[in-house]
Motif scaffolding. Sequence first.
Motif, mmCIF file in Angstrom:
data_model
loop_
_atom_site.group_PDB
_atom_site.id
_atom_site.type_symbol
_atom_site.label_atom_id
_atom_site.label_comp_id
_atom_site.label_asym_id
_atom_site.label_seq_id
_atom_site.Cartn_x
_atom_site.Cartn_y
_atom_site.Cartn_z
ATOM 1 N N ARG A 8 0.831 -1.210 0.000
ATOM 2 C CA ARG A 8 0.000 0.000 0.000
ATOM 3 C C ARG A 8 0.864 1.258 0.000
ATOM 4 O O ARG A 8 0.514 2.263 -0.607
ATOM 5 C CB ARG A 8 -0.912 0.031 1.236
ATOM 6 C CG ARG A 8 -2.124 -0.829 1.139
ATOM 7 C CD ARG A 8 -3.140 -0.528 2.222
ATOM 8 N NE ARG A 8 -2.595 -0.496 3.568
ATOM 9 C CZ ARG A 8 -2.428 -1.552 4.360
ATOM 10 N NH1 ARG A 8 -2.751 -2.756 3.918
ATOM 11 N NH2 ARG A 8 -1.935 -1.417 5.573
ATOM 12 N N GLU A 9 1.993 1.209 0.714
ATOM 13 C CA GLU A 9 2.892 2.362 0.787
ATOM 14 C C GLU A 9 3.772 2.478 -0.460
ATOM 15 O O GLU A 9 4.435 3.486 -0.664
ATOM 16 C CB GLU A 9 3.796 2.245 2.024
ATOM 17 C CG GLU A 9 3.045 2.285 3.349
ATOM 18 C CD GLU A 9 2.606 3.681 3.729
ATOM 19 O OE1 GLU A 9 3.389 4.629 3.547
ATOM 20 O OE2 GLU A 9 1.464 3.822 4.203
ATOM 21 N N GLY A 10 3.827 1.412 -1.253
ATOM 22 C CA GLY A 10 4.623 1.419 -2.474
ATOM 23 C C GLY A 10 6.120 1.299 -2.224
ATOM 24 O O GLY A 10 6.920 1.838 -2.989
ATOM 25 N N ALA A 15 12.231 -1.450 3.564
ATOM 26 C CA ALA A 15 12.186 0.016 3.618
ATOM 27 C C ALA A 15 11.118 0.488 4.597
ATOM 28 O O ALA A 15 11.317 1.465 5.328
ATOM 29 C CB ALA A 15 11.924 0.590 2.231
ATOM 30 N N LEU A 16 9.979 -0.200 4.618
ATOM 31 C CA LEU A 16 8.925 0.162 5.572
ATOM 32 C C LEU A 16 9.394 -0.091 6.996
ATOM 33 O O LEU A 16 9.200 0.743 7.877
ATOM 34 C CB LEU A 16 7.640 -0.617 5.282
ATOM 35 C CG LEU A 16 6.474 -0.333 6.223
ATOM 36 C CD1 LEU A 16 6.115 1.156 6.229
ATOM 37 C CD2 LEU A 16 5.273 -1.179 5.836
ATOM 38 N N VAL A 17 10.056 -1.214 7.238
ATOM 39 C CA VAL A 17 10.577 -1.513 8.577
ATOM 40 C C VAL A 17 11.608 -0.458 8.979
ATOM 41 O O VAL A 17 11.610 0.001 10.121
ATOM 42 C CB VAL A 17 11.181 -2.932 8.645
ATOM 43 C CG1 VAL A 17 11.934 -3.159 9.951
ATOM 44 C CG2 VAL A 17 10.078 -3.970 8.487
ATOM 45 N N LEU A 41 1.206 -0.944 12.373
ATOM 46 C CA LEU A 41 0.226 -1.641 11.543
ATOM 47 C C LEU A 41 -1.200 -1.335 11.993
ATOM 48 O O LEU A 41 -2.085 -1.127 11.155
ATOM 49 C CB LEU A 41 0.482 -3.155 11.576
ATOM 50 C CG LEU A 41 1.723 -3.624 10.812
ATOM 51 C CD1 LEU A 41 1.998 -5.090 11.110
ATOM 52 C CD2 LEU A 41 1.567 -3.389 9.323
ATOM 53 N N VAL A 42 -1.422 -1.300 13.292
ATOM 54 C CA VAL A 42 -2.762 -0.990 13.799
ATOM 55 C C VAL A 42 -3.129 0.453 13.463
ATOM 56 O O VAL A 42 -4.240 0.733 13.011
ATOM 57 C CB VAL A 42 -2.839 -1.239 15.323
ATOM 58 C CG1 VAL A 42 -4.116 -0.673 15.909
ATOM 59 C CG2 VAL A 42 -2.725 -2.727 15.621
ATOM 60 N N ALA A 43 -2.188 1.370 13.660
ATOM 61 C CA ALA A 43 -2.463 2.787 13.408
ATOM 62 C C ALA A 43 -2.690 3.079 11.931
ATOM 63 O O ALA A 43 -3.403 4.023 11.592
ATOM 64 C CB ALA A 43 -1.307 3.638 13.938
ATOM 65 N N HIS A 44 -2.096 2.292 11.059
ATOM 66 C CA HIS A 44 -2.191 2.545 9.628
ATOM 67 C C HIS A 44 -3.026 1.504 8.888
ATOM 68 O O HIS A 44 -2.957 1.407 7.665
ATOM 69 C CB HIS A 44 -0.786 2.607 9.017
ATOM 70 C CG HIS A 44 -0.001 3.782 9.493
ATOM 71 N ND1 HIS A 44 0.729 3.742 10.662
ATOM 72 C CD2 HIS A 44 0.141 5.023 9.003
ATOM 73 C CE1 HIS A 44 1.294 4.917 10.844
ATOM 74 N NE2 HIS A 44 0.956 5.719 9.852
ATOM 75 N N ALA A 45 -3.822 0.759 9.618
ATOM 76 C CA ALA A 45 -4.675 -0.252 8.990
ATOM 77 C C ALA A 45 -5.734 0.431 8.130
ATOM 78 O O ALA A 45 -6.250 1.491 8.507
ATOM 79 C CB ALA A 45 -5.350 -1.109 10.061
ATOM 80 N N PRO A 46 -6.040 -0.154 6.995
ATOM 81 C CA PRO A 46 -7.110 0.427 6.170
ATOM 82 C C PRO A 46 -8.440 0.378 6.904
ATOM 83 O O PRO A 46 -8.692 -0.526 7.698
ATOM 84 C CB PRO A 46 -7.124 -0.444 4.924
ATOM 85 C CG PRO A 46 -6.320 -1.650 5.218
ATOM 86 C CD PRO A 46 -5.489 -1.358 6.418
ATOM 87 N N ALA A 47 -9.260 1.350 6.638
ATOM 88 C CA ALA A 47 -10.583 1.397 7.275
ATOM 89 C C ALA A 47 -11.410 0.203 6.804
ATOM 90 O O ALA A 47 -11.389 -0.150 5.621
ATOM 91 C CB ALA A 47 -11.292 2.688 6.906
ATOM 92 N N PRO A 48 -12.123 -0.435 7.737
ATOM 93 C CA PRO A 48 -12.965 -1.557 7.325
ATOM 94 C C PRO A 48 -14.104 -1.088 6.431
ATOM 95 O O PRO A 48 -14.612 0.016 6.580
ATOM 96 C CB PRO A 48 -13.486 -2.126 8.636
ATOM 97 C CG PRO A 48 -13.361 -1.006 9.618
ATOM 98 C CD PRO A 48 -12.230 -0.129 9.145
ATOM 99 N N ASP A 49 -14.474 -1.934 5.509
ATOM 100 C CA ASP A 49 -15.611 -1.612 4.642
ATOM 101 C C ASP A 49 -16.867 -1.668 5.492
ATOM 102 O O ASP A 49 -17.191 -2.672 6.077
ATOM 103 C CB ASP A 49 -15.711 -2.594 3.477
ATOM 104 C CG ASP A 49 -14.518 -2.487 2.546
ATOM 105 O OD1 ASP A 49 -13.880 -1.422 2.527
ATOM 106 O OD2 ASP A 49 -14.210 -3.460 1.840
ATOM 107 N N GLY A 50 -17.543 -0.549 5.598
ATOM 108 C CA GLY A 50 -18.678 -0.506 6.486
ATOM 109 C C GLY A 50 -19.913 -0.456 5.783
ATOM 110 O O GLY A 50 -20.922 -0.550 5.559
#
Length: 50
Positions: A8-10, A15-17, A41-50
């Motif tokens: 997602r970050e490309g 590099a992400l670590v 990971l928790v802070a940057h998790a994608p929003a759940p489809d609601g």
Amino acid sequence: MLRDAAAREGVPVNALVARIDEERIRAEVPPGLAGAIRLWLVAHAPAPDG
């Protein structure tokens, strides 16, 4: 989850670590790297489809 976040970050996983580690070591009381990754990971998790 880490591979998905890197995609997602490309950026490659390493590099992400490295980015998460840089943020971690700037903290007043740095957590361990594994914990910092989990928190990121928790802070940057994608929003759940609601």
